[in-house]
Design an enzyme around this catalytic site. Structure first.
Site, PDB file in Angstrom:
ATOM      1  N   ASP A  54      -1.389  -0.046  -4.863  1.00 40.80           N
ATOM      2  CA  ASP A  54      -2.620   0.831  -4.872  1.00 40.80           C
ATOM      3  C   ASP A  54      -2.992   2.184  -5.222  1.00 40.80           C
ATOM      4  OD1 ASP A  54      -1.682   1.598  -1.962  1.00 40.80           O
ATOM      5  OD2 ASP A  54      -4.096   1.126  -1.299  1.00 40.80           O
ATOM      6  N   HIS A  55      -1.589   2.888  -4.846  1.00 40.59           N
ATOM      7  CA  HIS A  55      -1.780   4.289  -5.377  1.00 40.59           C
ATOM      8  C   HIS A  55      -0.363   5.210  -4.776  1.00 40.59           C
ATOM      9  CE1 HIS A  55      -1.965   5.054  -1.158  1.00 40.59           C
ATOM     10  NE2 HIS A  55      -3.440   4.403  -1.988  1.00 40.59           N
ATOM     11  N   THR A  95      -7.247   3.989  -0.869  1.00 40.48           N
ATOM     12  CA  THR A  95      -7.218   2.576  -0.730  1.00 40.48           C
ATOM     13  C   THR A  95      -8.503   1.508  -1.162  1.00 40.48           C
ATOM     14  OG1 THR A  95      -5.374   3.152   0.631  1.00 40.48           O
ATOM     15  CG2 THR A  95      -6.922   0.710   1.038  1.00 40.48           C
ATOM     16  N   ASP A 135       1.055  -1.210   0.226  1.00 41.97           N
ATOM     17  CA  ASP A 135       0.217   0.049   0.317  1.00 41.97           C
ATOM     18  C   ASP A 135       0.442   1.195   0.125  1.00 41.97           C
ATOM     19  OD1 ASP A 135      -1.424   2.275   0.428  1.00 41.97           O
ATOM     20  OD2 ASP A 135      -3.079   0.030   1.585  1.00 41.97           O
ATOM     21  N   HIS A 145       1.585   8.623   5.364  1.00 47.29           N
ATOM     22  CA  HIS A 145       1.067   9.254   5.307  1.00 47.29           C
ATOM     23  C   HIS A 145       1.539  10.082   6.865  1.00 47.29           C
ATOM     24  CE1 HIS A 145      -2.552   8.808   3.269  1.00 47.29           C
ATOM     25  NE2 HIS A 145      -2.569   7.156   3.435  1.00 47.29           N
ATOM     26  N   HIS A 198      -2.900  10.882  -0.627  1.00 45.33           N
ATOM     27  CA  HIS A 198      -3.271  10.574  -2.489  1.00 45.33           C
ATOM     28  C   HIS A 198      -4.685  10.781  -2.269  1.00 45.33           C
ATOM     29  CE1 HIS A 198      -5.014   6.667  -0.235  1.00 45.33           C
ATOM     30  NE2 HIS A 198      -3.665   6.538   0.589  1.00 45.33           N
ATOM     31  N   ASP A 249       2.610   2.862   3.692  1.00 42.25           N
ATOM     32  CA  ASP A 249       1.504   3.153   3.467  1.00 42.25           C
ATOM     33  C   ASP A 249       1.418   4.675   5.041  1.00 42.25           C
ATOM     34  OD1 ASP A 249      -1.135   4.946   1.774  1.00 42.25           O
ATOM     35  OD2 ASP A 249      -1.883   3.867   4.386  1.00 42.25           O
TER      36      ASP A 249
END
Length: 388
Positions: A223-224, A58, A23, A182, A325, A178
């Site tokens: 996912d991104h 997500t 992620d 963040h 994201h 991820d």
């Protein structure tokens, strides 16, 4: 170290397919020289940047990967959304286990189970839900306290099963990149440590597969991506419009805003006026390249922030993230990791940017399902990099 398989068991071991999500692993993180095992997998296989579906969040992005449909078609239109058919309920990352949220599409593990192919989607978003009347053969409730090594060991344990019950399709999911992206931003030491941590988990996976003498086609994705943000680039939605005229459905780099009944015109006048650093649109007026806005679950107004900016309904108690994201999926910072390595793939191949919905038809090819024509994705990007 895992026990070695017996000769008889080795004879029955055909390649399995393992879909791995890291992620928030931005495509260019692979170029930082920090991830030797992942880089080795890329050199020994196929790699290239992958464009996520919009919204680049997500749950929406993960479900696009495993359905071959953009979120507007598969129905998981964000990390938070409402459904007019179920008033009073809100889909969130903590409240999502009613089947009706997911039943607009058939994920790859459901297709596999219907074809008699045992599957084990471990921790993948949606895998802990009965979808279209079908459970995966094996699944687990998500628990972020389970370490990366433990997640790998759980998959390996499943591959020790007898051939008749051994899964032929598995997933793994890693969240730490991820999470640290963040909290601390995409250029932080904490992000670096997270990259190295997940890289270690991938090295462990390779070692355990080798010890088990289990051939595997690994499809490793994110996912991104992630873009740096900070508290100085925050726009509060209540500074744009009167809170009596709306409620915020989702927020962040992209926000969904639903009007209070009878107040749509007043809200539209505020949201649709020109603003610095973001643009709000009626959902039917969104740019065509986003492939978004027709599903009834999409709120009436969608706002898109410039890269690095955030639209928030309220400041989070933990403070404003330093990375985020959800931006336009054409933004370079949203591009996601892709690596494919295994007996089905050629070595040392790089492919141009492709869409995340193309992973689903590739997975169907790998596990022996026939092509499905009614999806948004295509396996064409992988022509020329597959072994016969």
């Amino acid at each position: 170290m895992a026990a070695r398989a017996t000769n008889a068991d080795q004879d029955r071991r055909k390649p399995v397919t393992i879909l791995v999500s890291i992620d928030g692993f931005r495509a260019d993180y692979l170029d930082r020289g920090l991830t030797s095992p992942l880089s080795a997998l890329a050199r020994g296989g196929v790699t290239g940047p992958m464009r996520p579906s919009f919204p680049t969040k997500t749950y929406a992005s993960h479900y696009a990967i495993v359905t071959g449909l953009h979120p507007d078609r598969h129905g998981i239109v964000g990390n938070r959304f409402e459904d007019p058919a179920h008033p009073g309920l809100m889909f969130t990352m903590a409240a999502h286990k009613d089947s009706f949220w997911w039943d607009q599409a058939e994920p790859i593990w459901v297709a596999a189970e219907k074809a008699g192919i045992p599957s084990a989607p471990l921790f993948w978003p949606g895998s802990d839900v009965k979808i279209q009347g079908t459970w995966a053969s094996t699944w687990q409730h998500y628990d972020m306290d389970v370490s990366g090594r433990q997640r790998v060991d759980a998959a390996i344990d499943l591959l020790r099963r007898p051939a008749a019950t051994r899964p032929r399709f598995l997933t793994l999911y890693f969240d730490e990149v991820d999470t640290q992206g963040h909290r601390y931003g995409p250029d932080s030491p904490e992000l670096t440590a997270a990259l190295m941590q997940v890289d270690g988990a991938m090295a462990h996976l390779r070692a355990e597969l080798a010890a088990l003498e289990q051939p595997a086609n690994l499809v490793i994705v994110a996912d991104h991506g992630m873009i740096a943000t900070d508290p100085s680039r925050v726009i509060m939605i209540d500074q744009i419009a009167d809170p009596a005229d709306y409620h915020v459905v989702d927020e962040g780099p992209s926000a969904m805003i639903a009007p209070t009944p009878g107040r749509e015109a007043t809200l539209a006048a505020k949201l649709l006026a020109p603003h610095p650093h973001y643009r709000c649109m009626r959902k039917e007026d969104l740019p065509a390249h986003l492939r978004f806005g027709h599903n009834p679950r999409v709120a009436a107004f969608v706002c898109l922030a410039e890269p690095g900016w955030l639209l928030l309904g309220k400041v989070p108690a933990k403070g404003v993230d330093l990375g985020s994201h959800g931006y336009d999926n054409r933004e370079p910072g949203m591009l996601a990791l892709f690596i494919a390595n295994g007996p089905a793939f050629a070595a040392d191949k790089r492919i141009p940017t492709f869409d995340s919905v193309d992973i689903y038809p590739l997975l169907r090819d790998l596990i022996g399902l026939p092509p499905r024509p009614d999806i948004d994705g295509s396996d064409a990007p992988f022509n020329g990099v597959r072994r016969p």
